[in-house]
Design a protein around this motif. Sequence first.
Motif, PDB file in Angstrom:
ATOM      1  N   THR A   8       0.812  -1.218   0.000  1.00 49.57           N
ATOM      2  CA  THR A   8       0.000   0.000   0.000  1.00 49.57           C
ATOM      3  C   THR A   8       0.847   1.271   0.000  1.00 49.57           C
ATOM      4  O   THR A   8       0.557   2.234  -0.708  1.00 49.57           O
ATOM      5  CB  THR A   8      -0.935   0.007   1.231  1.00 49.57           C
ATOM      6  N   GLU A   9       1.928   1.268   0.796  1.00 43.00           N
ATOM      7  CA  GLU A   9       2.686   2.492   1.019  1.00 43.00           C
ATOM      8  C   GLU A   9       3.916   2.639   0.133  1.00 43.00           C
ATOM      9  O   GLU A   9       4.346   3.764  -0.141  1.00 43.00           O
ATOM     10  CB  GLU A   9       3.126   2.554   2.491  1.00 43.00           C
ATOM     11  N   SER A  10       4.511   1.535  -0.308  1.00 38.70           N
ATOM     12  CA  SER A  10       5.790   1.638  -1.020  1.00 38.70           C
ATOM     13  C   SER A  10       5.714   2.389  -2.350  1.00 38.70           C
ATOM     14  O   SER A  10       6.689   3.044  -2.720  1.00 38.70           O
ATOM     15  CB  SER A  10       6.387   0.241  -1.236  1.00 38.70           C
ATOM     16  N   PRO A  11       4.608   2.336  -3.119  1.00 35.41           N
ATOM     17  CA  PRO A  11       4.590   3.154  -4.349  1.00 35.41           C
ATOM     18  C   PRO A  11       4.793   4.645  -4.087  1.00 35.41           C
ATOM     19  O   PRO A  11       5.476   5.332  -4.858  1.00 35.41           O
ATOM     20  CB  PRO A  11       3.199   2.862  -4.937  1.00 35.41           C
ATOM     21  N   SER A  12       4.231   5.140  -2.986  1.00 37.65           N
ATOM     22  CA  SER A  12       4.430   6.559  -2.669  1.00 37.65           C
ATOM     23  C   SER A  12       5.865   6.835  -2.255  1.00 37.65           C
ATOM     24  O   SER A  12       6.391   7.936  -2.474  1.00 37.65           O
ATOM     25  CB  SER A  12       3.465   6.996  -1.561  1.00 37.65           C
ATOM     26  N   TRP A  13       6.538   5.844  -1.648  1.00 37.13           N
ATOM     27  CA  TRP A  13       7.947   6.020  -1.300  1.00 37.13           C
ATOM     28  C   TRP A  13       8.801   6.174  -2.558  1.00 37.13           C
ATOM     29  O   TRP A  13       9.733   6.969  -2.585  1.00 37.13           O
ATOM     30  CB  TRP A  13       8.448   4.834  -0.483  1.00 37.13           C
ATOM     31  N   THR A  15       7.684   7.308  -5.452  1.00 38.01           N
ATOM     32  CA  THR A  15       7.327   8.607  -6.026  1.00 38.01           C
ATOM     33  C   THR A  15       8.048   9.751  -5.320  1.00 38.01           C
ATOM     34  O   THR A  15       8.509  10.708  -5.953  1.00 38.01           O
ATOM     35  CB  THR A  15       5.809   8.817  -5.939  1.00 38.01           C
ATOM     36  N   ASP A  16       8.170   9.646  -3.998  1.00 41.55           N
ATOM     37  CA  ASP A  16       8.836  10.696  -3.224  1.00 41.55           C
ATOM     38  C   ASP A  16      10.351  10.592  -3.273  1.00 41.55           C
ATOM     39  O   ASP A  16      11.051  11.440  -2.691  1.00 41.55           O
ATOM     40  CB  ASP A  16       8.386  10.645  -1.762  1.00 41.55           C
ATOM     41  N   GLU A  21      12.648   1.742  -7.367  1.00 39.32           N
ATOM     42  CA  GLU A  21      11.739   0.639  -7.665  1.00 39.32           C
ATOM     43  C   GLU A  21      12.410  -0.699  -7.386  1.00 39.32           C
ATOM     44  O   GLU A  21      11.753  -1.652  -6.910  1.00 39.32           O
ATOM     45  CB  GLU A  21      11.290   0.716  -9.126  1.00 39.32           C
ATOM     46  N   ARG A  24      12.239  -1.298  -3.787  1.00 37.31           N
ATOM     47  CA  ARG A  24      10.869  -1.654  -3.422  1.00 37.31           C
ATOM     48  C   ARG A  24      10.606  -3.130  -3.675  1.00 37.31           C
ATOM     49  O   ARG A  24       9.993  -3.826  -2.846  1.00 37.31           O
ATOM     50  CB  ARG A  24       9.890  -0.797  -4.220  1.00 37.31           C
TER      51      ARG A  24
END
Length: 428
Positions: A8-13, A15-16, A21, A24
């Motif tokens: 849930t949270e790693s895509p935003s990490w 992006t920031d 990737e 991730r």
Amino acid sequence: MSRKFLETESPSWVTDGLISEAQRQQLLARYPPEAQPLGLLPLLGSVLVGLSALSVVAANWQALPVALRLALLLGSLTGSYAAGSYFLRRGNDDLGHGLIGLGLILFGASIILTSQLYQLVGYDASGLLAWVVAGVAVSYVYGSRLLVLLTVLIGAAVQTYCVESLGIFSYVTAWLVVGGMGYYWWRRPDAVSATVLAVGLLWQAGLLIIVLHAKITWFFVPAMAIYAAGDWHPNRAVGRAIQVPSLVAAYLFMFGLATFGETDAYANILRPPLLPYLAALGAVFGLSALGKRAQGRLASLPEWLLLLPGFYLSGGLTLAVATLVVLYAHAGSVLARANREHDSDQLTLGAVLFVAATAVAYFKLTWGFMDKSLFFLIGGVLLLGLSWYLRRRNAQVLAAAAPPVAQQAGTPPAPGNDNEPEAPAHNS
């Protein structure tokens, strides 16, 4: 940290710019997909439908012709298995396994009702053993945790019937559960099945102690043998799952001894012959230690502190102090391991165990000579102080685990690092 949280949270990490990737994907690989939860709705549905059918048939059983009774038994049994197989082929695993479980329940009911139908008086558990064998068989065939749960429950029910009604312990039933479902757990590791199996085996061990009229502390020899089996399993999470019920039982026993063991009144029920008991428990301890060493888990060896036979001490202050020392040492070992592994969950558990030991020590050692108002005042201050200290320690552990993660993600070191060269100054 759970995989669901990472997904849930790693895509935003990414992006920031906190992680790449590739990093991730490495994090996701470190936390494999969690097992699907046990389908409680199919289980409850199977049980309720089975109970409904049994109640209706039982209410009119004597009035039905013999041929119709047999037809009802065979029809419901084959219908449940056929419907379960149909839904499994259609890809509806929950409903399919639920119907197979219903068929397993109806198989046991058929054994009992057929025995009543032909007035067969059972002086042994041979008929019910077929029920356990069927449960083990369908568990292997369909590979369902629901069927594992039902089989363990059936084994416990059959063993309870043998002990309560026949006054015997069915070793065949016990070995079917230990061997059949134990091998299933070893070959198909699953945390839920491991916990269910451990609880079922502890129930079997308790019934054996009752039948043998042995000292209740003999219970911990087979209980810790189950714990030792978890030490040898290569899957750490699954091995841990089968150990937890035994550890809970050992902790509750030591906690109760610290709380209620004031006198020697317990001697007749707790103290087995010293040398045979220590030899048996020592053999299991050696097996556990070898497994921990083979799997690289020696850090959990202090959990055996809970099995120190303090009940051989005289009651009163001596026993209270000895058991409290054990409880504190165990809580300290959990906190130390959590600190080394940066495990916040274990840190929370260790804090709870430490507070529990402190509460027992406070009530046992101060209630008799301290004024009640002062007693509660000091107790409240102690608990608040412990809460502050443990929260602070938890924050320190999490902070210590943060820098390695930040460095892997490519975060530059904090300013002021002595090893970092300073940027050249630009003249205006």
